[in-house]
Design a protein around this motif. Structure first.
Motif, PDB file in Angstrom:
ATOM      1  N   PHE A 289      -7.276 -10.474  11.786  1.00  0.00           N
ATOM      2  CA  PHE A 289      -7.679  -9.269  11.069  1.00  0.00           C
ATOM      3  C   PHE A 289      -7.076  -9.327   9.677  1.00  0.00           C
ATOM      4  O   PHE A 289      -5.886  -9.608   9.515  1.00  0.00           O
ATOM      5  N   ILE A 290      -7.905  -9.064   8.643  1.00  0.00           N
ATOM      6  CA  ILE A 290      -7.411  -9.054   7.273  1.00  0.00           C
ATOM      7  C   ILE A 290      -7.132  -7.613   6.881  1.00  0.00           C
ATOM      8  O   ILE A 290      -8.043  -6.776   6.862  1.00  0.00           O
ATOM      9  N   ASP A 291      -5.864  -7.305   6.578  1.00  0.00           N
ATOM     10  CA  ASP A 291      -5.527  -5.917   6.247  1.00  0.00           C
ATOM     11  C   ASP A 291      -5.751  -5.646   4.768  1.00  0.00           C
ATOM     12  O   ASP A 291      -6.224  -6.513   4.011  1.00  0.00           O
ATOM     13  N   ASP A 292      -5.424  -4.444   4.325  1.00  0.00           N
ATOM     14  CA  ASP A 292      -5.725  -4.035   2.958  1.00  0.00           C
ATOM     15  C   ASP A 292      -4.788  -4.659   1.933  1.00  0.00           C
ATOM     16  O   ASP A 292      -4.989  -4.488   0.727  1.00  0.00           O
TER      17      ASP A 292
ATOM     18  N   ALA B  17       6.147  -6.266  16.268  1.00  0.00           N
ATOM     19  CA  ALA B  17       4.764  -6.438  16.734  1.00  0.00           C
ATOM     20  C   ALA B  17       3.899  -6.744  15.514  1.00  0.00           C
ATOM     21  O   ALA B  17       4.338  -6.594  14.375  1.00  0.00           O
ATOM     22  N   PRO B  18       2.656  -7.191  15.727  1.00  0.00           N
ATOM     23  CA  PRO B  18       1.760  -7.395  14.583  1.00  0.00           C
ATOM     24  C   PRO B  18       1.638  -6.118  13.755  1.00  0.00           C
ATOM     25  O   PRO B  18       1.511  -5.027  14.307  1.00  0.00           O
ATOM     26  N   THR B  19       1.712  -6.245  12.450  1.00  0.00           N
ATOM     27  CA  THR B  19       1.649  -5.092  11.552  1.00  0.00           C
ATOM     28  C   THR B  19       0.409  -5.179  10.679  1.00  0.00           C
ATOM     29  O   THR B  19       0.113  -6.225  10.100  1.00  0.00           O
ATOM     30  N   ILE B  20      -0.305  -4.077  10.590  1.00  0.00           N
ATOM     31  CA  ILE B  20      -1.498  -3.973   9.747  1.00  0.00           C
ATOM     32  C   ILE B  20      -1.259  -2.885   8.705  1.00  0.00           C
ATOM     33  O   ILE B  20      -0.903  -1.760   9.055  1.00  0.00           O
ATOM     34  N   LEU B  21      -1.452  -3.215   7.432  1.00  0.00           N
ATOM     35  CA  LEU B  21      -1.305  -2.237   6.366  1.00  0.00           C
ATOM     36  C   LEU B  21      -2.682  -1.760   5.926  1.00  0.00           C
ATOM     37  O   LEU B  21      -3.545  -2.569   5.576  1.00  0.00           O
TER      38      LEU B  21
END
Length: 318
Positions: free
Chosen positions: A26-29, A130-134
């Motif tokens: 997943f590509i975050d912002d 854990a995996p982090t998404i911004l």
């Protein structure tokens, strides 16, 4: 903040089960490519009104969330109980903290398999847990966050149903509310200025999508933005309908909204035909900018009621 050796060990232990799950990229912002669980089950959302409320509407209850502190010191999810019925006091969602004051140890304690961060937080503080998404909540259209959150959590089908419902609500408002012939402004007195929210957030989206006219003074404000005007500009803020907002969740009432305007512009009603003719309506501010399809529906009906009433007033005076 540095982790203790024990916390690092605990964090690495928590990552191991997540790594054993089926994952995808997943590509975050921030442009980071992050491996996340295909079906995350233990999400921590570190922004309440932009992340947690949408997730709840999509059918996902985070195990932990950012929140706010009331005057009594008790935590709450801003606008959530009003829009979803869900809050810290009636679910097992754990309170993670307020603002940017989120302690990684508090997050690690609930054993997340995915952490969703707001723009003003540092992914590196949580990366060992854990995996982090911004996700960037500063975008002009916060409802784009819905698409990102649905993509992130595999709930696009739920989102499509919300969009269909909203589309029907806007179609009804457009058909019955005479948007092209009705101008609407949304104002509040803030720090000695008159602020217009007519292009901003949830209520701005409803007005934009239905095609309501606006006073010339705010017509060129960029979609997704609010604008501030000096008090002497108040007559230029007039419209067929004016909504004035107040912070109901913090104990404010419609009387407070009008009192703030009076303090900023003495005898303000003399400068607004909408006020003099009973077409100035006070509504709670939180619901007007929550990233919530529930809020959009509520606002669509509020605008429909206001516009049909305003048209009736105009008919009766002709």
């Amino acid at each position: 903040m540095k982790f203790t050796a024990m916390l690092i060990a605990a964090g690495l232990a928590l990552v191991a089960p997540a790594a054993a799950q089926e994952t995808r990229s997943f590509i975050d912002d921030a442009g980071r490519v992050v491996e996340i669980p295909v079906n995350p089950e233990r999400i921590v959302a570190l922004q309440d009104i932009f992340f947690t409320v949408p997730l709840i509407e999509l059918g996902i209850h985070p195990i932990g969330s950012h929140g706010r502190a009331g005057d009594d010191g008790q935590p709450f999810l801003r606008s959530s109980k009003m829009l979803t019925g869900v809050d810290f006091d009636n679910t097992d969602i754990a309170f993670m903290g307020t603002g940017t004051e989120i302690d990684p140890e508090t997050v690690a304690a609930v054993q997340p398999d995915l952490i969703i961060l707001s723009t003003n937080q540092d992914p590196q503080l949580f990366a060992e847990i854990a995996p982090t998404i911004l996700l960037d909540f500063r975008r002009l259209d916060n409802f784009e966050l819905y698409d990102r959150l649905a993509e992130l959590t595999g709930t696009t089908a739920s989102l499509e149903l919300l969009k269909v419902r909203y589309g029907e609500q806007i179609a009804q408002l457009t058909r019955l509310g005479d948007p092209s012939g009705t101008s609407i402004n949304v104002i509040a007195a803030v720090n000695g200025q008159v602020r217009s929210y007519a292009r901003f957030a949830a209520l701005g989206k409803v007005l934009h999508d239905a095609g309501f006219a606006q006073p010339d003074a705010v017509a060129d404000v960029e979609y997704g933005q609010y604008s501030e005007f000096s008090p002497e500009m108040l007559p230029e803020m007039d419209a067929d309908i004016i909504f004035v907002t107040y912070r109901a969740e913090f104990g404010e009432t419609p009387a407070d909204a009008f009192a703030q305007l009076e303090e900023t512009v003495p005898n303000f009603c003399n400068f607004l035909v909408a006020c003099q003719q009973g077409r100035m309506i006070a509504i709670p501010r939180d619901e007007t900018f929550a990233t919530s399809y529930g809020a959009l529906g509520t606002l669509a009906y509020a605008v429909l009621a206001a516009s049909t009433a305003a048209n009736a007033i105009s008919y009766s005076t002709n």
